[in-house]
Design a protein around this motif. Structure first.
Motif, PDB file in Angstrom:
ATOM      1  N   ARG A 157      13.349  -7.953  11.002  1.00 58.44           N
ATOM      2  CA  ARG A 157      12.196  -7.087  11.199  1.00 58.44           C
ATOM      3  C   ARG A 157      11.333  -7.108   9.939  1.00 58.44           C
ATOM      4  O   ARG A 157      11.850  -7.202   8.821  1.00 58.44           O
ATOM      5  N   PRO A 158      10.020  -7.037  10.096  1.00 57.74           N
ATOM      6  CA  PRO A 158       9.127  -7.144   8.937  1.00 57.74           C
ATOM      7  C   PRO A 158       9.100  -5.855   8.126  1.00 57.74           C
ATOM      8  O   PRO A 158       9.541  -4.793   8.575  1.00 57.74           O
ATOM      9  N   LEU A 159       8.570  -5.974   6.920  1.00 60.88           N
ATOM     10  CA  LEU A 159       8.332  -4.796   6.105  1.00 60.88           C
ATOM     11  C   LEU A 159       7.249  -3.931   6.754  1.00 60.88           C
ATOM     12  O   LEU A 159       6.513  -4.393   7.634  1.00 60.88           O
ATOM     13  N   SER A 160       7.159  -2.701   6.309  1.00 60.36           N
ATOM     14  CA  SER A 160       6.171  -1.783   6.880  1.00 60.36           C
ATOM     15  C   SER A 160       5.702  -0.812   5.804  1.00 60.36           C
ATOM     16  O   SER A 160       6.289  -0.721   4.713  1.00 60.36           O
ATOM     17  N   PHE A 161       4.647  -0.084   6.124  1.00 61.34           N
ATOM     18  CA  PHE A 161       4.164   0.964   5.221  1.00 61.34           C
ATOM     19  C   PHE A 161       5.264   1.982   4.957  1.00 61.34           C
ATOM     20  O   PHE A 161       5.423   2.455   3.824  1.00 61.34           O
ATOM     21  N   ALA A 162       6.038   2.321   5.993  1.00 61.05           N
ATOM     22  CA  ALA A 162       7.089   3.328   5.851  1.00 61.05           C
ATOM     23  C   ALA A 162       8.109   2.923   4.796  1.00 61.05           C
ATOM     24  O   ALA A 162       8.490   3.726   3.940  1.00 61.05           O
ATOM     25  N   VAL A 163       8.557   1.677   4.846  1.00 55.72           N
ATOM     26  CA  VAL A 163       9.545   1.196   3.870  1.00 55.72           C
ATOM     27  C   VAL A 163       8.952   1.224   2.464  1.00 55.72           C
ATOM     28  O   VAL A 163       9.593   1.654   1.503  1.00 55.72           O
ATOM     29  N   GLY A 164       7.698   0.777   2.346  1.00 52.53           N
ATOM     30  CA  GLY A 164       7.042   0.807   1.047  1.00 52.53           C
ATOM     31  C   GLY A 164       6.868   2.216   0.522  1.00 52.53           C
ATOM     32  O   GLY A 164       7.061   2.490  -0.672  1.00 52.53           O
ATOM     33  N   SER A 165       6.510   3.146   1.405  1.00 53.31           N
ATOM     34  CA  SER A 165       6.287   4.532   1.007  1.00 53.31           C
ATOM     35  C   SER A 165       7.559   5.175   0.482  1.00 53.31           C
ATOM     36  O   SER A 165       7.566   5.801  -0.595  1.00 53.31           O
TER      37      SER A 165
ATOM     38  N   ILE B  76       0.844  -1.201   0.000  1.00 50.87           N
ATOM     39  CA  ILE B  76       0.000   0.000   0.000  1.00 50.87           C
ATOM     40  C   ILE B  76       0.879   1.251   0.000  1.00 50.87           C
ATOM     41  O   ILE B  76       0.625   2.215  -0.736  1.00 50.87           O
ATOM     42  N   GLY B  77       1.925   1.238   0.815  1.00 51.77           N
ATOM     43  CA  GLY B  77       2.860   2.362   0.820  1.00 51.77           C
ATOM     44  C   GLY B  77       3.569   2.519  -0.505  1.00 51.77           C
ATOM     45  O   GLY B  77       3.760   3.632  -1.008  1.00 51.77           O
ATOM     46  N   LEU B  78       3.945   1.388  -1.116  1.00 53.25           N
ATOM     47  CA  LEU B  78       4.641   1.416  -2.401  1.00 53.25           C
ATOM     48  C   LEU B  78       3.761   2.001  -3.501  1.00 53.25           C
ATOM     49  O   LEU B  78       4.178   2.896  -4.249  1.00 53.25           O
ATOM     50  N   GLY B  79       2.523   1.511  -3.585  1.00 51.19           N
ATOM     51  CA  GLY B  79       1.632   1.966  -4.645  1.00 51.19           C
ATOM     52  C   GLY B  79       1.271   3.435  -4.528  1.00 51.19           C
ATOM     53  O   GLY B  79       1.334   4.187  -5.507  1.00 51.19           O
ATOM     54  N   SER B  80       0.892   3.855  -3.325  1.00 57.13           N
ATOM     55  CA  SER B  80       0.525   5.261  -3.148  1.00 57.13           C
ATOM     56  C   SER B  80       1.756   6.162  -3.183  1.00 57.13           C
ATOM     57  O   SER B  80       1.682   7.319  -3.615  1.00 57.13           O
ATOM     58  N   GLY B  81       2.912   5.632  -2.750  1.00 57.12           N
ATOM     59  CA  GLY B  81       4.148   6.405  -2.823  1.00 57.12           C
ATOM     60  C   GLY B  81       4.606   6.639  -4.247  1.00 57.12           C
ATOM     61  O   GLY B  81       5.227   7.665  -4.548  1.00 57.12           O
ATOM     62  N   LEU B  82       4.305   5.697  -5.148  1.00 56.74           N
ATOM     63  CA  LEU B  82       4.640   5.880  -6.562  1.00 56.74           C
ATOM     64  C   LEU B  82       4.018   7.163  -7.115  1.00 56.74           C
ATOM     65  O   LEU B  82       4.653   7.889  -7.884  1.00 56.74           O
ATOM     66  N   LEU B  83       2.764   7.429  -6.724  1.00 58.20           N
ATOM     67  CA  LEU B  83       2.100   8.648  -7.184  1.00 58.20           C
ATOM     68  C   LEU B  83       2.857   9.890  -6.716  1.00 58.20           C
ATOM     69  O   LEU B  83       3.015  10.856  -7.477  1.00 58.20           O
ATOM     70  N   LEU B  84       3.324   9.862  -5.473  1.00 55.92           N
ATOM     71  CA  LEU B  84       4.063  11.012  -4.954  1.00 55.92           C
ATOM     72  C   LEU B  84       5.381  11.201  -5.700  1.00 55.92           C
ATOM     73  O   LEU B  84       5.785  12.331  -6.005  1.00 55.92           O
ATOM     74  N   GLY B  85       6.076  10.095  -5.977  1.00 54.91           N
ATOM     75  CA  GLY B  85       7.340  10.199  -6.701  1.00 54.91           C
ATOM     76  C   GLY B  85       7.158  10.721  -8.114  1.00 54.91           C
ATOM     77  O   GLY B  85       7.934  11.567  -8.589  1.00 54.91           O
ATOM     78  N   LEU B  86       6.137  10.229  -8.802  1.00 58.16           N
ATOM     79  CA  LEU B  86       5.852  10.708 -10.155  1.00 58.16           C
ATOM     80  C   LEU B  86       5.450  12.178 -10.149  1.00 58.16           C
ATOM     81  O   LEU B  86       5.845  12.958 -11.031  1.00 58.16           O
ATOM     82  N   ALA B  87       4.662  12.570  -9.136  1.00 60.12           N
ATOM     83  CA  ALA B  87       4.227  13.968  -9.040  1.00 60.12           C
ATOM     84  C   ALA B  87       5.410  14.904  -8.838  1.00 60.12           C
ATOM     85  O   ALA B  87       5.424  16.024  -9.353  1.00 60.12           O
TER      86      ALA B  87
END
Length: 354
Positions: free
Chosen positions: A253-261, A14-25
């Motif tokens: 340690r597990p992955l997290s929204f922060a890492v994905g973002s 979820i962080g990765l997908g929504s973060g992609l929009l921020l990076g492209l923007a």
């Protein structure tokens, strides 16, 4: 889906997908905090500042629409469950804004520039991430907690503009929130200069929706899953430190929204720089410039912890919930950045005119 991917992995996606929009923007839409402030103060253009307003307005409308549907319980979020300290927002925001001017970018902008090959931003990301944890849980944490204690809300009303107004007026929180969001949106979009390039509006909308998607996705995982995972949206202060720690200790340690973002923003910025043909390796040739950027990054990390968020965390994610801290911190960041830009561009000394 939860059984197949696992809750932590799904949060990271979820962080990765929504973060992609921020990076492209950032790369395709030139969405940038410091750039918007600099344009408004010295470039004679408020277009990028209005892009921020459009993003905030849509994020507010979308977030309160989620609340109305029951898909988001706002009081479970960090920004509305922690007692608001006005001085923390002001002091932390001023420190962050001033440090942002010295560094030439905020955390989000540094990740985006890193995606375009700017190695100076790599230093900013590392220093800001480490500084954040030094103040958050490291040797400076006791001093920070003494001066700006972060405590859970003990009152019946959450520290949010809409929640406070609802308690006074009796009007539903969601109605107030979406009305405020609409005012921000239409007020920001009411400019011919903004609509001369529709891409400005489109990318601002993408930024706002990235925040809403993050709230929706993490809230669904928190409500559906069995682990006590937080309901979060984008911020780029402590998540930088989390990402650095994960790369060093990922097997433990597990992955997290922060890492994905963080990964999503970098990936989106990398793709965007390739599309625009702007990718190139850059490094700092002036030690004084590097010293200034390191100091600014340390100030940003410290200020973000004090203010409970950065320009994205408070300026978009907290603002989308109309948390009291959001507009105050954003205004303080603007003021701090204005002070830092004045120092860099014209200096503080008063020169006599002949």
């Amino acid at each position: 889906m939860l059984d197949t991917l696992g809750e932590h992995n799904l949060m990271a996606l979820i962080g990765l997908g929504s973060g992609l929009l921020l990076g492209l923007a950032a790369r395709l839409g030139r969405f940038c905090t410091l750039g918007a402030i600099e344009d408004a103060l010295y470039g004679g253009s408020a277009v990028r500042l209005r892009m921020w307003g459009i993003a905030i307005g849509l994020a507010v409308i979308g977030s309160f629409a989620l609340m109305a549907s029951g898909a988001l319980v706002a009081t479970q979020t960090y920004y509305l469950s922690i007692r608001w300290l006005p001085m923390a927002s002001i002091v932390g925001g001023l420190m962050f804004g001033y440090g942002m001017a010295l560094s030439g970018n905020c955390g989000y902008g540094a990740i985006a520039r890193l995606g375009g090959g700017d190695l100076r931003s790599f230093v900013i990301v590392l220093v800001m991430g480490v500084a954040t944890f030094v103040v958050l849980s490291g040797p400076l944490a006791p001093l920070r907690d003494y001066l700006f204690p972060q405590r859970l809300v003990t009152t019946d009303v959450a520290p949010g503009i809409a929640h406070q107004l609802a308690a006074i007026s009796g009007i539903p929180v969601t109605w107030i929130g979406m009305s405020v969001g609409a005012l921000i949106l239409f007020g920001s979009a009411a400019s011919r200069a903004v609509w001369q390039k529709p891409s400005h509006v489109a990318w601002a909308a993408a930024v706002g929706m990235s925040v809403v998607l993050a709230w929706a996705g993490t809230s669904w995982v928190a409500q559906t899953g069995f682990e006590a995972l937080p309901v979060v949206s984008h911020s780029f202060a402590a998540p930088l430190g989390d990402t650095i720690l994960w790369w060093m200790t990922g097997s433990a340690r597990p992955l997290s929204f922060a890492v994905g973002s963080v990964t999503g923003v970098w990936t989106g910025a990398f793709v965007g720089s390739l599309i625009k043909g702007h990718f190139r390796w850059e490094a700092c040739e002036d030690p004084r410039e590097l010293r200034r950027q390191i100091f600014g990054a340390a100030l940003m990390g410290t200020g973000a912890v004090i203010a409970l968020g950065c320009s994205i965390g408070q300026g978009l994610s907290a603002f989308s919930l109309l948390a009291l801290s959001g507009p105050v911190t954003f205004a303080a960041i603007f003021a701090g950045a204005a002070l830092g830009l004045r120092q860099l561009i014209v200096g503080f000394s008063l020169r006599s005119r002949v």
